[in-house]
Design a protein around this motif. Structure first.
Motif, PDB file in Angstrom:
ATOM      1  N   ILE A 169       0.853  -1.320   0.154  1.00 14.44           N
ATOM      2  CA  ILE A 169       0.576   0.050   0.321  1.00 14.44           C
ATOM      3  C   ILE A 169       0.764   1.436  -0.157  1.00 14.44           C
ATOM      4  O   ILE A 169       0.457   1.987  -0.777  1.00 14.44           O
ATOM      5  CB  ILE A 169      -1.034  -0.398   1.225  1.00 14.44           C
ATOM      6  N   ILE A 170       1.974   0.803   0.665  1.00 10.56           N
ATOM      7  CA  ILE A 170       2.632   2.010   1.041  1.00 10.56           C
ATOM      8  C   ILE A 170       3.170   2.591  -0.593  1.00 10.56           C
ATOM      9  O   ILE A 170       4.619   3.816  -0.933  1.00 10.56           O
ATOM     10  CB  ILE A 170       3.682   2.543   2.283  1.00 10.56           C
ATOM     11  N   GLY A 171       4.107   1.252  -0.732  1.00 11.56           N
ATOM     12  CA  GLY A 171       4.359   1.620  -2.154  1.00 11.56           C
ATOM     13  C   GLY A 171       4.124   2.077  -2.779  1.00 11.56           C
ATOM     14  O   GLY A 171       4.811   3.093  -4.256  1.00 11.56           O
ATOM     15  N   LEU A 312      -3.061  10.430   4.446  1.00 13.28           N
ATOM     16  CA  LEU A 312      -2.896   9.899   3.695  1.00 13.28           C
ATOM     17  C   LEU A 312      -4.425   9.503   3.613  1.00 13.28           C
ATOM     18  O   LEU A 312      -5.071   8.750   2.448  1.00 13.28           O
ATOM     19  CB  LEU A 312      -2.262   8.901   3.131  1.00 13.28           C
ATOM     20  N   LEU A 313      -4.862   8.551   4.543  1.00 10.08           N
ATOM     21  CA  LEU A 313      -6.083   7.847   4.817  1.00 10.08           C
ATOM     22  C   LEU A 313      -7.201   9.015   4.692  1.00 10.08           C
ATOM     23  O   LEU A 313      -7.578   8.229   4.110  1.00 10.08           O
ATOM     24  CB  LEU A 313      -5.790   7.418   6.137  1.00 10.08           C
ATOM     25  N   ARG A 314      -6.759  10.091   5.252  1.00 15.94           N
ATOM     26  CA  ARG A 314      -7.853  11.146   5.450  1.00 15.94           C
ATOM     27  C   ARG A 314      -8.491  10.820   3.730  1.00 15.94           C
ATOM     28  O   ARG A 314      -9.980  10.959   3.703  1.00 15.94           O
ATOM     29  CB  ARG A 314      -8.142  12.639   5.618  1.00 15.94           C
ATOM     30  N   THR A 315      -7.447  11.425   2.939  1.00 13.66           N
ATOM     31  CA  THR A 315      -7.755  12.057   1.666  1.00 13.66           C
ATOM     32  C   THR A 315      -8.018  10.554   0.704  1.00 13.66           C
ATOM     33  O   THR A 315      -8.269  10.849  -0.769  1.00 13.66           O
ATOM     34  CB  THR A 315      -6.867  12.353   1.623  1.00 13.66           C
ATOM     35  N   GLY A 316      -8.595   9.782   1.395  1.00 10.99           N
ATOM     36  CA  GLY A 316      -8.137   8.403   0.253  1.00 10.99           C
ATOM     37  C   GLY A 316      -7.722   7.745  -0.119  1.00 10.99           C
ATOM     38  O   GLY A 316      -7.136   7.205  -1.268  1.00 10.99           O
ATOM     39  N   LYS A 317      -6.197   8.438   0.214  1.00  7.45           N
ATOM     40  CA  LYS A 317      -5.377   7.647  -0.828  1.00  7.45           C
ATOM     41  C   LYS A 317      -4.176   6.390  -1.036  1.00  7.45           C
ATOM     42  O   LYS A 317      -3.448   6.054  -1.392  1.00  7.45           O
ATOM     43  CB  LYS A 317      -4.113   8.969  -1.067  1.00  7.45           C
ATOM     44  N   ILE A 318      -4.337   6.118   0.586  1.00  2.00           N
ATOM     45  CA  ILE A 318      -4.116   4.748   0.867  1.00  2.00           C
ATOM     46  C   ILE A 318      -5.552   4.325   2.124  1.00  2.00           C
ATOM     47  O   ILE A 318      -6.386   5.203   2.493  1.00  2.00           O
ATOM     48  CB  ILE A 318      -2.837   4.912   2.191  1.00  2.00           C
TER      49      ILE A 318
END
Length: 354
Positions: A169-171, A312-318
């Motif tokens: 996910i981070i990659g 990143l979680l809040r914005t849905g990027k991860i």
């Protein structure tokens, strides 16, 4: 005799060393009042870690414990009381690591204050637990240790598991092209859903050749390896020039961690780096360096990483990779399934107090 500020809590206790399903017993334990640098947490949720199994079986030489003890290396909950230095966290919901990395499988847990990270209201207990180690470890390993760049190729082993899924996910969030390995078609499909660009079954005899072919013969820029053993040695053949091979664990040979199976020739001739990864946030990294010889990041670095990951979680990027949400009674059987490599993502236990 217990201190008047101690609490009695329901817990899963390893009564002896062995298979979790056989040796874990539900008991009441005493959770003492927090000392300086500690907090006591009313536990809402926690994840099951593979290292918990290693500890219960007595094969984790880094942290050997003698029964009886309460396993559990992570916890999410509300701070009920705090020792000197962490009074400001009372009433806050946090995720953190229990004292000496065990004690999490309980209704209350003592947590090292330096590891405590606050959770916002918009993040559920389940996601708070599931984000903690996989995403923080993935961020530290790939962003800090490997300096992974957008457009580089990342190889993630056991990418359907708790730790590997976080690295995948981070990659992807860092802009890498991700090759994920797993051991079944179901797990390979899970990796695809998490965003893997390519998947490879590590049970195939030619998996190394498949990985190299996917890089057009150049080898990967970064490898995230929490498996160890022969997988590590074979991964050396996948590394590209100036590559970074991250050693984030060694589940295949946990009992051989001090025996030494890595020789320098592959790295010297391969012109790649071998990078160690151990994530523990501490208040005084210099003191740890002097006493233990280890280099662990400061709490302030963990807080900075936490802010970035939450955004990143809040914005849905991860997103988190929750495989199963479990009840209290399911813990022994769930650990058995995890040991048999029958699980995917994070197994999260939610405590229901009725």
């Amino acid at each position: 005799m217990t201190d008047q500020n101690s609490l009695s809590a329901r817990a899963w206790v390893a009564t002896e060393l062995g298979a979790p399903a056989s040796v874990l017993a539900e008991q009441n334990v005493v959770v003492p009042a927090p000392g300086p640098g500690q907090i006591r947490v009313r536990v809402h949720a926690f994840c099951l870690n593979f290292n918990d199994i290693d500890v219960i079986r007595g094969r984790y030489t880094t942290m050997p414990l003698q029964p009886p003890f309460v396993p559990g290396m992570e916890t999410v909950g509300v701070v009920e009381s705090a020792g000197l230095g962490y009074e400001h966290l009372i009433g806050r919901r946090i995720v953190g690591i229990p004292q000496f990395a065990h004690g999490g499988y309980a209704e209350y847990a003592l947590v090292e204050g330096a590891t405590a990270l606050e959770l916002p209201d918009w993040l559920s207990d389940v996601d708070g637990a599931a984000m903690h180690y996989p995403l923080h470890l993935g961020w530290f390993a790939l962003h800090e240790r490997a300096r992974l760049q957008a457009g580089e190729t990342l190889l993630v082993h056991a990418a359907a598991g708790g730790t590997g899924s976080g690295a995948l996910i981070i990659g992807k969030a860092l802009g890498a092209r991700v090759i994920a390995t797993a051991g079944s078609e179901e797990k390979l499909e899970y990796c695809r859903k998490l965003g893997a660009d390519h998947v490879v079954n590590y049970r195939d005899a030619d998996w190394v050749e498949q990985v190299v072919d996917l890089t057009y013969g150049q080898g990967v820029n970064v490898a995230f390896d929490a498996v160890g053993g022969d997988t590590t040695l074979q991964t050396f053949k996948c590394m590209g020039l100036n590559g970074r091979h991250l050693i984030a664990g060694w589940t295949e040979d946990i009992q051989l961690e001090d025996k030494g199976y890595i020789t320098p020739r592959a790295m010297a001739y391969g012109n790649f780096d071998l990078c160690g990864v151990c994530l523990v946030y501490v208040n005084d990294p210099t003191a740890v360096r002097r006493t233990l010889g280890f280099n662990w990041p400061a709490r302030s670095e963990g807080q900075r990483a936490h802010v970035q990951l939450l955004e990143l979680l809040r914005t849905g990027k991860i997103s988190t990779a929750v495989g199963r949400q479990l009840t209290w009674d399911e813990i022994p059987a769930a650990l058995e399934a995890q040991e048999q490599r029958q699980t995917m993502g994070r197994q999260v236990v939610v405590i229901d107090r009725g």
